[in-house]
Design a protein around this motif. Structure first.
Motif, PDB file in Angstrom:
ATOM      1  N   UNK A   1       0.847  -1.195   0.000  1.00  0.00           N
ATOM      2  CA  UNK A   1       0.000   0.000   0.000  1.00  0.00           C
ATOM      3  C   UNK A   1       0.879   1.240   0.000  1.00  0.00           C
ATOM      4  N   UNK A   2       0.592   2.216  -0.857  1.00  0.00           N
ATOM      5  CA  UNK A   2       1.367   3.455  -0.937  1.00  0.00           C
ATOM      6  C   UNK A   2       0.930   4.388   0.178  1.00  0.00           C
ATOM      7  N   UNK A   3       1.890   4.877   0.943  1.00  0.00           N
ATOM      8  CA  UNK A   3       1.589   5.771   2.034  1.00  0.00           C
ATOM      9  C   UNK A   3       2.220   7.124   1.792  1.00  0.00           C
ATOM     10  N   UNK A   4       1.694   8.132   2.504  1.00  0.00           N
ATOM     11  CA  UNK A   4       2.219   9.483   2.370  1.00  0.00           C
ATOM     12  C   UNK A   4       3.607   9.561   2.974  1.00  0.00           C
ATOM     13  N   UNK A   5       4.439  10.513   2.502  1.00  0.00           N
ATOM     14  CA  UNK A   5       5.742  10.705   3.133  1.00  0.00           C
ATOM     15  C   UNK A   5       5.577  11.078   4.599  1.00  0.00           C
ATOM     16  N   UNK A   6       6.544  10.723   5.417  1.00  0.00           N
ATOM     17  CA  UNK A   6       6.495  11.087   6.825  1.00  0.00           C
ATOM     18  C   UNK A   6       6.689  12.590   6.980  1.00  0.00           C
ATOM     19  N   UNK A   7       6.369  13.082   8.204  1.00  0.00           N
ATOM     20  CA  UNK A   7       6.543  14.508   8.473  1.00  0.00           C
ATOM     21  C   UNK A   7       8.003  14.909   8.280  1.00  0.00           C
ATOM     22  N   UNK A   8       8.933  14.048   8.700  1.00  0.00           N
ATOM     23  CA  UNK A   8      10.364  14.343   8.541  1.00  0.00           C
ATOM     24  C   UNK A   8      10.744  14.373   7.063  1.00  0.00           C
ATOM     25  N   UNK A   9      10.182  13.443   6.266  1.00  0.00           N
ATOM     26  CA  UNK A   9      10.487  13.412   4.839  1.00  0.00           C
ATOM     27  C   UNK A   9       9.966  14.663   4.142  1.00  0.00           C
ATOM     28  N   UNK A  10       8.788  15.133   4.563  1.00  0.00           N
ATOM     29  CA  UNK A  10       8.237  16.346   3.948  1.00  0.00           C
ATOM     30  C   UNK A  10       9.112  17.548   4.249  1.00  0.00           C
ATOM     31  N   UNK A  11       9.659  17.606   5.471  1.00  0.00           N
ATOM     32  CA  UNK A  11      10.546  18.715   5.818  1.00  0.00           C
ATOM     33  C   UNK A  11      11.789  18.693   4.947  1.00  0.00           C
ATOM     34  N   UNK A  12      12.337  17.511   4.694  1.00  0.00           N
ATOM     35  CA  UNK A  12      13.503  17.370   3.820  1.00  0.00           C
ATOM     36  C   UNK A  12      13.157  17.812   2.402  1.00  0.00           C
ATOM     37  N   UNK A  13      11.970  17.411   1.915  1.00  0.00           N
ATOM     38  CA  UNK A  13      11.528  17.826   0.587  1.00  0.00           C
ATOM     39  C   UNK A  13      11.399  19.338   0.494  1.00  0.00           C
ATOM     40  N   UNK A  14      10.864  19.940   1.563  1.00  0.00           N
ATOM     41  CA  UNK A  14      10.677  21.388   1.545  1.00  0.00           C
ATOM     42  C   UNK A  14      12.013  22.108   1.450  1.00  0.00           C
ATOM     43  N   UNK A  15      13.015  21.614   2.192  1.00  0.00           N
ATOM     44  CA  UNK A  15      14.347  22.241   2.131  1.00  0.00           C
ATOM     45  C   UNK A  15      14.964  22.087   0.755  1.00  0.00           C
ATOM     46  N   UNK A  16      14.585  21.012   0.052  1.00  0.00           N
ATOM     47  CA  UNK A  16      15.116  20.777  -1.288  1.00  0.00           C
ATOM     48  C   UNK A  16      14.313  21.498  -2.368  1.00  0.00           C
ATOM     49  N   UNK A  17      13.260  22.212  -1.947  1.00  0.00           N
ATOM     50  CA  UNK A  17      12.446  22.954  -2.910  1.00  0.00           C
ATOM     51  C   UNK A  17      11.299  22.159  -3.490  1.00  0.00           C
ATOM     52  N   UNK A  18      11.011  20.971  -2.948  1.00  0.00           N
ATOM     53  CA  UNK A  18       9.881  20.180  -3.412  1.00  0.00           C
ATOM     54  C   UNK A  18       8.638  20.637  -2.663  1.00  0.00           C
ATOM     55  N   UNK A  19       7.603  21.057  -3.382  1.00  0.00           N
ATOM     56  CA  UNK A  19       6.439  21.662  -2.731  1.00  0.00           C
ATOM     57  C   UNK A  19       5.174  20.836  -2.942  1.00  0.00           C
ATOM     58  N   UNK A 203       4.490   5.015  11.701  1.00  0.00           N
ATOM     59  CA  UNK A 203       4.563   6.396  11.223  1.00  0.00           C
ATOM     60  C   UNK A 203       5.787   6.614  10.332  1.00  0.00           C
ATOM     61  N   UNK A 204       6.932   6.022  10.699  1.00  0.00           N
ATOM     62  CA  UNK A 204       8.131   6.181   9.873  1.00  0.00           C
ATOM     63  C   UNK A 204       7.942   5.598   8.483  1.00  0.00           C
ATOM     64  N   UNK A 205       7.098   4.576   8.361  1.00  0.00           N
ATOM     65  CA  UNK A 205       6.873   3.951   7.056  1.00  0.00           C
ATOM     66  C   UNK A 205       5.875   4.726   6.205  1.00  0.00           C
ATOM     67  N   UNK A 206       5.342   5.837   6.737  1.00  0.00           N
ATOM     68  CA  UNK A 206       4.417   6.667   5.970  1.00  0.00           C
ATOM     69  C   UNK A 206       2.989   6.620   6.439  1.00  0.00           C
TER      70      UNK A 206
END
Length: 272
Positions: A1-19, A203-206
């Protein structure tokens, strides 16, 4: 099952410019519920980010259980909406409930079944085939240290064991959103630590976890987001650091909720 990125992963994406922000795991808008003249939930607005570990805290009678019951399709609201990953819980209940794992407070289990039968029965209700559900039941019983009690009726279980078998039933279909009302109540310290590890891994798995608890310290250590509710309303919500500010979560809770008494009680309680 596909899960959403974790809160930590989203923060990393945001720093990389992924919105590309994922759909909220749980979105409550204008939820209201009254029992007679009493408003138990009075216009709750709340957004739980996908992949977060979200704590819901409040005093007794704050409306936590009523809010979670409406959010998961157990109790119809008088007004407002509840959406799980974009699915309306009340207009599309079958699709929404298929992705929710729910450990509700006060809901009776089918306690004439054995622990293993309860997990298997729940998995079959969610459409799992027998081979898959049997394998998952074995894994969950082992994970929650219930293997030795798997063949005993749930009616013979202690309060803590009932919490654990209820959690196993909530997990068996691999939900995207796990909603747990007071999951650590009556659970021994060792089992509580094991459950925290399981939920953290989920939660870490999404996956997304929403947990209500009276333990401020537990929520502060375990969760990355929190909402403080009282009198059926949300008083504060956000990341743990945003809500607690410079102090502890308990300090912020007492500041917002009030009611703290600084006396030692009547003289007759203080000994001779």
């Amino acid at each position: 099952m596909t899960r959403a990125p974790t809160a930590r992963a989203r923060a990393t994406q945001a720093r990389a410019g992924v919105v590309d922000e994922p759909t909220a795991a749980l979105e409550l808008r204008g939820l209201r519920k009254s029992f007679g003249a009493k408003a138990a939930v009075d216009g709750v607005d709340l957004t739980v980010p996908g992949g977060s570990f979200f704590g819901l805290v409040g005093p007794n009678g704050a409306g936590k259980t009523t809010t979670l019951s409406m959010a998961t399709g157990l109790l119809r609201p008088d007004a407002g909406t509840a959406r799980v990953h974009g699915l309306d819980v009340w207009s599309d209940p079958f699709a929404a409930k298929r992705i929710i794992g729910n450990l509700a407070d006060g809901v009776e289990l089918f306690d004439r079944l054995t622990g293993e039968q309860l997990i298997v029965y729940t998995g079959l209700l969610f459409g799992l085939d027998r081979a898959t559900v049997a394998s998952r039941a074995s894994d969950l019983l082992d994970l929650l240290d219930l293997t030795s009690s798997a063949g005993s009726p749930v009616s013979d279980y202690s309060a803590g064991m009932r919490k654990k078998i209820g959690l196993a039933a909530a997990l068996v279909h691999s939900p995207r959103l796990l909603v747990l009302d007071e999951p650590f109540e009556s659970v021994d310290p060792v089992s509580a630590a094991n459950i925290r590890d399981i939920l953290a891994g989920f939660a870490r798995s999404g996956g997304t976890v929403v947990v209500s608890s009276h333990s401020m310290d537990l929520v502060q250590r375990m969760c990355d987001h929190v909402a403080i509710v009282a009198a059926g309303r949300v008083l504060a919500a956000g990341t743990i650091d945003e809500v607690r500010g410079e102090g502890t979560l308990e300090d912020r809770f007492l500041q917002l909720v009030g009611g703290r008494r600084h006396d030692e009680g009547p003289e007759w309680l203080r000994g001779s």
